[in-house]
Design an enzyme around this catalytic site. Sequence first.
Site, PDB file in Angstrom:
ATOM      1  N   HIS A   1     -44.983  89.630 -41.431  1.00  0.00           N
ATOM      2  CA  HIS A   1     -46.423  89.402 -41.484  1.00  0.00           C
ATOM      3  C   HIS A   1     -46.768  88.520 -42.682  1.00  0.00           C
ATOM      4  CE1 HIS A   1     -47.792  93.120 -38.930  1.00  0.00           C
ATOM      5  NE2 HIS A   1     -47.099  92.238 -38.242  1.00  0.00           N
TER       6      HIS A   1
ATOM      7  N   GLU B   1     -48.885  88.996 -45.132  1.00  0.00           N
ATOM      8  CA  GLU B   1     -48.969  89.662 -46.435  1.00  0.00           C
ATOM      9  C   GLU B   1     -47.581  89.836 -47.048  1.00  0.00           C
ATOM     10  OE1 GLU B   1     -50.232  90.611 -43.551  1.00  0.00           O
ATOM     11  OE2 GLU B   1     -52.060  91.795 -43.749  1.00  0.00           O
TER      12      GLU B   1
ATOM     13  N   ALA C   1     -60.375  54.076  -9.939  1.00  0.00           N
ATOM     14  CA  ALA C   1     -60.396  54.538  -8.553  1.00  0.00           C
ATOM     15  C   ALA C   1     -59.001  54.484  -7.935  1.00  0.00           C
ATOM     16  CB  ALA C   1     -61.379  53.687  -7.734  1.00  0.00           C
TER      17      ALA C   1
END
Lengths: 315, 315
Positions: free
Chosen positions: A44, A46, A159
């Site tokens: 993680h 942190e 087109a």
Amino acid sequence: MAAALALAARTRGRTAPNPNVGCVIVSDGRVVGRGWTQPGGRPHAEAMALAEAGAAARGATAYVTLEPCAHRSPRGPACADLLVAAGVARVVAALTDPDPRTDGAGLARLAAAGIAVSTGTLAPAARESIAGFLTRRTLGRPQVTLKLATSLDGCIALADGESRWITGAEARAHAHLERARHEAILVGRGTREIDRPRLDVRLPGLENRAPQRVILSSRLVDAPGCTVIASPADIATLPGDHLLVEGGAGAASAFLAADLVDRLLIYRAPILIGGGRAALGDIGLASLADAHGRWRLDDARALGSDRLETYVRQR
Amino acid sequence: MAAALALAARTRGRTAPNPNVGCVIVSDGRVVGRGWTQPGGRPHAEAMALAEAGAAARGATAYVTLEPCAHRSPRGPACADLLVAAGVARVVAALTDPDPRTDGAGLARLAAAGIAVSTGTLAPAARESIAGFLTRRTLGRPQVTLKLATSLDGCIALADGESRWITGAEARAHAHLERARHEAILVGRGTREIDRPRLDVRLPGLENRAPQRVILSSRLVDAPGCTVIASPADIATLPGDHLLVEGGAGAASAFLAADLVDRLLIYRAPILIGGGRAALGDIGLASLADAHGRWRLDDARALGSDRLETYVRQR
């Protein structure tokens, strides 16, 4: 917090089933640690930032884009415990974690240890940063981004089908970067068969970040290495928390008609085509009144002579 | 000079055959006189600014968006003579006047009287401010602005024709303000017969500023009070230096196909329509390569939840 959000963006599209979180640790006005959720979801943010900060974390402030987790797992310790052990003095979180294993318990554990805690800083930006994770949790499907590359008059090709190129090199490079931030990328069967897009990430250093290719087709297709879904409603089964719909008009319209587009990227070149192929077919709109109030401009920027606008669906 | 340009914009669309010019007179760092070409073309900006400045013009600097004229006319004196008589010390002009009766002679007369002169300040913006005048002089026709009001996917109506409203009140008010800045406003026959637009200026205080209405129609139409032209090539005959083309797709496409659009106003609402009526029909584009390099973004701004982009044709 803004710096933490920038770190969180680094692994958007690569942390599922975990959210992509960022963390900045500041001591005496200096950044002593920075972290972000690693690919695959661990470590993680942190843990990474605390590892970098070392002893400097003692008495420091940690800015995190999501509440630190309160649950241990076989893949790592609870971040709330790590922050307590490191002796940080204050934790500023943008959001509380909706995961029922945390959901306020992380902040409570920090507060019980005498750490000053607060939430809400830059919360809207933080919610946007983990929109994929939140969409999967709340709606059971990935966040869907629709990419359109159009002329000023809304055409995606002449087109006769000519579509290379409407936008310039900078816009196309940005579109490849967006691919790297999604676990899956979808095109309709017609686009796959006619344009044969490679759907890879052709940016130096990011070549291995190609998302899972998905084909939208109501009938069987021979598409080795691709996932095939019959309807937009089937996206719940796709891997990851972020799906990029790249076209063509049929696939784009099918997702819009099902109201399954959360984010719209419109790359626009300063050209007029006139009588070309429209970006969208019928999306089931009954009246103009129903069209309003759905999309909010989130970002607008120049990419070479083109412009990119990002719109977010208001729900 | 930026202030003088803002003054010049006040009568854009009302000074033909004269250019709309702005003038600011500054003495000791204070603005002592401001003027702009009055409706109908006289008095000129310098005359108005000098009248306001009075004796304060002595020793002052005059900022003008176009070289002061050197020719007397039955409608007024030469501005160069007025500036000399007023005793200004310095004249800063953005552009020299292409009118052969002036074309440098105005600045030469000022210099001969001992006044410091310079040109070139904010010249590109000054050229844009009198683009109508310059277009009439160089191309023998008014400057043509095409207005489009579209959804994000380039539609101007639902498939069933519903078009009220795509843009919001702020954008529509701005479009009315643009009408007041044009001497003539054009729609195609179909739009006139189906939508019955009033083509007036519904803004408080500007109700009397409705431009001359022009219909583009290859056959006879019963349109009291309107001018009818059979082809975009016929615009040379229209009054004034500014023509606003408001629609529909047929008229817009005819002007683009003839390369007779100089300025593009795109009002875009944050909505998707899908399968609606395209802003443009065929404009004679043979390949994408031909589409590039024609349009430069000149301005982008928010109008409520809509956005207005102004593009200028690169010639």
